[in-house]
Design a protein around this motif. Structure first.
Motif, PDB file in Angstrom:
ATOM      1  N   VAL A   2       0.832  -1.192   0.000  1.00 15.11           N
ATOM      2  CA  VAL A   2       0.000   0.000   0.000  1.00 15.11           C
ATOM      3  C   VAL A   2       0.873   1.251   0.000  1.00 15.11           C
ATOM      4  O   VAL A   2       1.845   1.349   0.761  1.00 15.11           O
ATOM      5  N   GLN A   3       0.519   2.182  -0.861  1.00 15.75           N
ATOM      6  CA  GLN A   3       1.219   3.475  -0.885  1.00 15.75           C
ATOM      7  C   GLN A   3       0.226   4.600  -1.092  1.00 15.75           C
ATOM      8  O   GLN A   3      -0.700   4.485  -1.909  1.00 15.75           O
ATOM      9  N   LEU A   4       0.423   5.672  -0.350  1.00 13.44           N
ATOM     10  CA  LEU A   4      -0.267   6.934  -0.570  1.00 13.44           C
ATOM     11  C   LEU A   4       0.819   7.988  -0.676  1.00 13.44           C
ATOM     12  O   LEU A   4       1.566   8.198   0.280  1.00 13.44           O
ATOM     13  N   VAL A   5       0.896   8.628  -1.834  1.00 16.01           N
ATOM     14  CA  VAL A   5       1.976   9.585  -2.074  1.00 16.01           C
ATOM     15  C   VAL A   5       1.377  10.957  -2.355  1.00 16.01           C
ATOM     16  O   VAL A   5       0.731  11.165  -3.391  1.00 16.01           O
ATOM     17  N   GLU A   6       1.593  11.871  -1.411  1.00 15.49           N
ATOM     18  CA  GLU A   6       1.086  13.232  -1.568  1.00 15.49           C
ATOM     19  C   GLU A   6       2.069  14.092  -2.350  1.00 15.49           C
ATOM     20  O   GLU A   6       3.287  13.863  -2.302  1.00 15.49           O
ATOM     21  N   SER A   7       1.532  15.067  -3.045  1.00 19.57           N
ATOM     22  CA  SER A   7       2.360  16.044  -3.750  1.00 19.57           C
ATOM     23  C   SER A   7       1.583  17.344  -3.869  1.00 19.57           C
ATOM     24  O   SER A   7       0.370  17.376  -3.614  1.00 19.57           O
ATOM     25  N   GLY A   8       2.288  18.403  -4.246  1.00 16.92           N
ATOM     26  CA  GLY A   8       1.628  19.674  -4.479  1.00 16.92           C
ATOM     27  C   GLY A   8       1.776  20.700  -3.376  1.00 16.92           C
ATOM     28  O   GLY A   8       1.314  21.835  -3.511  1.00 16.92           O
ATOM     29  N   GLY A   9       2.402  20.321  -2.283  1.00 16.94           N
ATOM     30  CA  GLY A   9       2.602  21.274  -1.212  1.00 16.94           C
ATOM     31  C   GLY A   9       3.632  22.323  -1.593  1.00 16.94           C
ATOM     32  O   GLY A   9       4.290  22.229  -2.632  1.00 16.94           O
ATOM     33  N   GLY A  10       3.762  23.332  -0.745  1.00 17.48           N
ATOM     34  CA  GLY A  10       4.727  24.385  -1.007  1.00 17.48           C
ATOM     35  C   GLY A  10       4.424  25.611  -0.194  1.00 17.48           C
ATOM     36  O   GLY A  10       3.633  25.571   0.755  1.00 17.48           O
ATOM     37  N   GLN A  11       5.053  26.693  -0.575  1.00 15.94           N
ATOM     38  CA  GLN A  11       4.849  27.966   0.110  1.00 15.94           C
ATOM     39  C   GLN A  11       4.055  28.900  -0.794  1.00 15.94           C
ATOM     40  O   GLN A  11       4.325  28.992  -1.999  1.00 15.94           O
ATOM     41  N   VAL A  12       3.087  29.577  -0.199  1.00 12.51           N
ATOM     42  CA  VAL A  12       2.225  30.469  -0.965  1.00 12.51           C
ATOM     43  C   VAL A  12       1.873  31.665  -0.087  1.00 12.51           C
ATOM     44  O   VAL A  12       1.870  31.564   1.156  1.00 12.51           O
ATOM     45  N   ARG A  13       1.578  32.780  -0.713  1.00 13.10           N
ATOM     46  CA  ARG A  13       1.188  33.979   0.023  1.00 13.10           C
ATOM     47  C   ARG A  13      -0.271  33.887   0.450  1.00 13.10           C
ATOM     48  O   ARG A  13      -1.070  33.197  -0.182  1.00 13.10           O
ATOM     49  N   PRO A  14      -0.649  34.585   1.498  1.00  9.96           N
ATOM     50  CA  PRO A  14      -2.067  34.624   1.883  1.00  9.96           C
ATOM     51  C   PRO A  14      -2.946  35.040   0.706  1.00  9.96           C
ATOM     52  O   PRO A  14      -2.590  35.941  -0.053  1.00  9.96           O
ATOM     53  N   GLY A  15      -4.055  34.330   0.564  1.00  7.51           N
ATOM     54  CA  GLY A  15      -4.955  34.571  -0.560  1.00  7.51           C
ATOM     55  C   GLY A  15      -4.649  33.719  -1.763  1.00  7.51           C
ATOM     56  O   GLY A  15      -5.449  33.680  -2.712  1.00  7.51           O
ATOM     57  N   GLY A  16      -3.527  33.035  -1.747  1.00  8.58           N
ATOM     58  CA  GLY A  16      -3.135  32.202  -2.866  1.00  8.58           C
ATOM     59  C   GLY A  16      -3.817  30.843  -2.871  1.00  8.58           C
ATOM     60  O   GLY A  16      -4.656  30.550  -2.008  1.00  8.58           O
ATOM     61  N   SER A  17      -3.428  30.026  -3.848  1.00  6.78           N
ATOM     62  CA  SER A  17      -4.048  28.717  -4.031  1.00  6.78           C
ATOM     63  C   SER A  17      -2.989  27.632  -4.206  1.00  6.78           C
ATOM     64  O   SER A  17      -1.890  27.905  -4.697  1.00  6.78           O
ATOM     65  N   LEU A  18      -3.354  26.437  -3.797  1.00  2.38           N
ATOM     66  CA  LEU A  18      -2.554  25.246  -4.039  1.00  2.38           C
ATOM     67  C   LEU A  18      -3.500  24.084  -4.264  1.00  2.38           C
ATOM     68  O   LEU A  18      -4.614  24.073  -3.720  1.00  2.38           O
ATOM     69  N   THR A  19      -3.042  23.111  -5.038  1.00  2.00           N
ATOM     70  CA  THR A  19      -3.794  21.869  -5.185  1.00  2.00           C
ATOM     71  C   THR A  19      -2.902  20.705  -4.762  1.00  2.00           C
ATOM     72  O   THR A  19      -1.812  20.516  -5.322  1.00  2.00           O
ATOM     73  N   LEU A  20      -3.365  19.985  -3.773  1.00  2.00           N
ATOM     74  CA  LEU A  20      -2.672  18.792  -3.322  1.00  2.00           C
ATOM     75  C   LEU A  20      -3.219  17.570  -4.059  1.00  2.00           C
ATOM     76  O   LEU A  20      -4.413  17.491  -4.349  1.00  2.00           O
TER      77      LEU A  20
END
Length: 119
Positions: A2-20
């Motif tokens: 079994v594997q669950l591999v997350e990606s998409g994290g990072g640093q962003v300014r307030p009000g910004g967006s990210l998709t994990l």
């Protein structure tokens, strides 16, 4: 395996967006509810959003209207779209797969991905 591999994290300014993203393997993805948890420094891990096998979504109040969880069973992947990010969203985000079945409950975890919201 079994594997669950997350990606998409990072640093962003307030009000910004990210998709994990969380790519799953080694189990029947479509049979599991999928959840995103987060843990900030010095705090307990908390449930952020979940999606059932039927596609029903639930969110904690603090992220309602800003975060969207979705799943693609063909790709064995769950996503967390995060908009209007706030500094208090800063945490390590974990993907979780959960199945509740009589005498055979299962739960799997990813390794986590860091999200930092800072100006």
């Amino acid at each position: 395996q079994v594997q669950l591999v997350e990606s998409g994290g990072g640093q962003v300014r307030p009000g910004g967006s990210l998709t994990l993203s969380c790519a799953a393997s080694g189990f029947t993805f479509s049979s599991f509810a999928m959840n995103w948890y987060r843990q900030a420094p010095g705090k307990e891990r908390e449930l952020v959003a979940g999606i059932t096998t039927d596609g029903i979504r639930n969110y904690r109040d603090s992220v309602k209207g800003r975060f969207t969880i979705s799943r693609d069973n063909a790709k064995n992947t769950v996503y967390l779209q995060m908009n209007s990010l706030k500094p208090e969203d800063t945490a390590v985000y974990f993907c979780n797969a959960e199945r509740i079945q009589f005498l055979d409950d299962r739960a799997y975890w990813g390794q986590g991905t860091q999200v930092t919201v800072s100006s």
